[in-house]
Design an enzyme around this catalytic site. Structure first.
Site, PDB file in Angstrom:
ATOM      1  N   ILE A  80       0.891  -1.166   0.000  1.00 28.44           N
ATOM      2  CA  ILE A  80       0.000   0.000   0.000  1.00 28.44           C
ATOM      3  C   ILE A  80       0.925   1.210   0.000  1.00 28.44           C
ATOM      4  CG2 ILE A  80      -0.218  -0.139   2.539  1.00 28.44           C
ATOM      5  CD1 ILE A  80      -2.990   1.154   2.286  1.00 28.44           C
ATOM      6  N   SER A  81       0.660   2.159  -0.883  1.00 22.82           N
ATOM      7  CA  SER A  81       1.553   3.322  -1.040  1.00 22.82           C
ATOM      8  C   SER A  81       1.611   4.135   0.239  1.00 22.82           C
ATOM      9  CB  SER A  81       1.047   4.230  -2.160  1.00 22.82           C
ATOM     10  OG  SER A  81       0.904   3.511  -3.357  1.00 22.82           O
ATOM     11  N   GLN A  82       2.718   4.862   0.413  1.00 20.98           N
ATOM     12  CA  GLN A  82       2.826   5.731   1.583  1.00 20.98           C
ATOM     13  C   GLN A  82       1.755   6.819   1.479  1.00 20.98           C
ATOM     14  OE1 GLN A  82       6.848   6.955  -0.019  1.00 20.98           O
ATOM     15  NE2 GLN A  82       6.422   8.660   1.338  1.00 20.98           N
TER      16      GLN A  82
END
Ligand code: SAH
Length: 234
Positions: A80-82
């Protein structure tokens, strides 16, 4: 397409549908302040970010650091992207409430949820069945109904639903897939990371006008790769 007007302007996530606790709401409020400090000023974007409980989307062991400014591992070897990158990409996409959005790379469905609060409808594609099913379940639990999640190869987009006002790609490819550019409406915007797996990747904003496509370089990023084909494993 069904009528989603009941989902706006206040949207589907009310206190009853928000399964999180005070500590999470506090972390979310601090996260919004941090995003403002880092230059995200669009109120609709900040409000959508504040309303989606990121802790619902991360694995149980990472809930306490759901808003830490780092990517986190999810199922199927993906990430999951930052949170800043989600905020930045959402800001750059400039979604209007009448827009139909295509997202490539559903992952957990967190970015999908943020887009769904801003758009009329979001179509999202992932190549892993597990991710598609988990994302559908989480989005439904939050009462987010203006989303269609599909198992498939995002390289092909969704020709039957095209053109799209906005396209967001959350996995990096060496080139911008021409099929996705073709599915962008006139006046449309696509945000996409371009570059090799594990190497320097650059986020681009691509706009289609009457005269054709134009590209703007944004920032350097690091994403998992856009992999052709539907995954054979779950
Ligand atoms: N936006 C997601 C994170 C995405 S990670 C979130 O908020 O959680 C990138 C995702 O792209 C992964 O889930 C991966 O399975 C998916 N992906 C990679 N190649 C793909 C392809 N060709 N078609 C569809 N999805 C793809």
């Amino acid at each position: 397409m069904s009528d989603h007007s009941e989902n706006r302007p206040n949207g589907p996530i009310d206190d009853a549908g928000d399964p999180t606790d005070d500590a999470d709401r506090q972390r979310r409020a601090e996260f919004i302040l941090m995003m403002r400090a880092r230059g995200i000023r669009n109120r609709r974007v900040l409000s959508a970010l504040e309303r989606v409980p990121r802790q619902v989307f991360v694995e149980a062991g990472y809930r306490d650091i759901a808003y830490a400014d780092r990517a986190l591992p999810i199922s199927c070897g993906q990430t999951i992207s930052q949170p800043f990158i989600v905020a930045y990409m959402t800001d750059q996409l400039d979604v209007r409430e009448t827009d139909t959005v295509l997202e490539i790379g559903t992952g957990t469905g967190y970015q999908t949820a943020v887009l769904a609060l801003l758009a009329d409808h979001v179509y999202s594609i992932d190549r892993y069945r597990t991710l598609v099913e988990n994302a559908e379940r989480r989005l439904a639990a939050l009462g987010i109904a203006n989303v269609t999640v599909t198992l498939g190869d995002g390289y092909y987009g969704l020709p039957d639903e095209a053109p799209f006002d906005r396209i967001m790609v959350t996995a990096a490819s060496p080139e911008v897939p021409s099929t996705l550019e073709e599915q962008l409406a006139v006046g449309g915007v696509m945000v996409i990371p371009v570059g090799p797996e594990g190497g320097v990747q650059t986020l681009y904003r691509i706009e289609r006008s009457e005269d054709g496509l134009s590209r703007t370089r944004l920032i350097d990023v690091r994403f998992v790769p856009l992999v052709p084909g539907t995954a054979r494993q779950l």
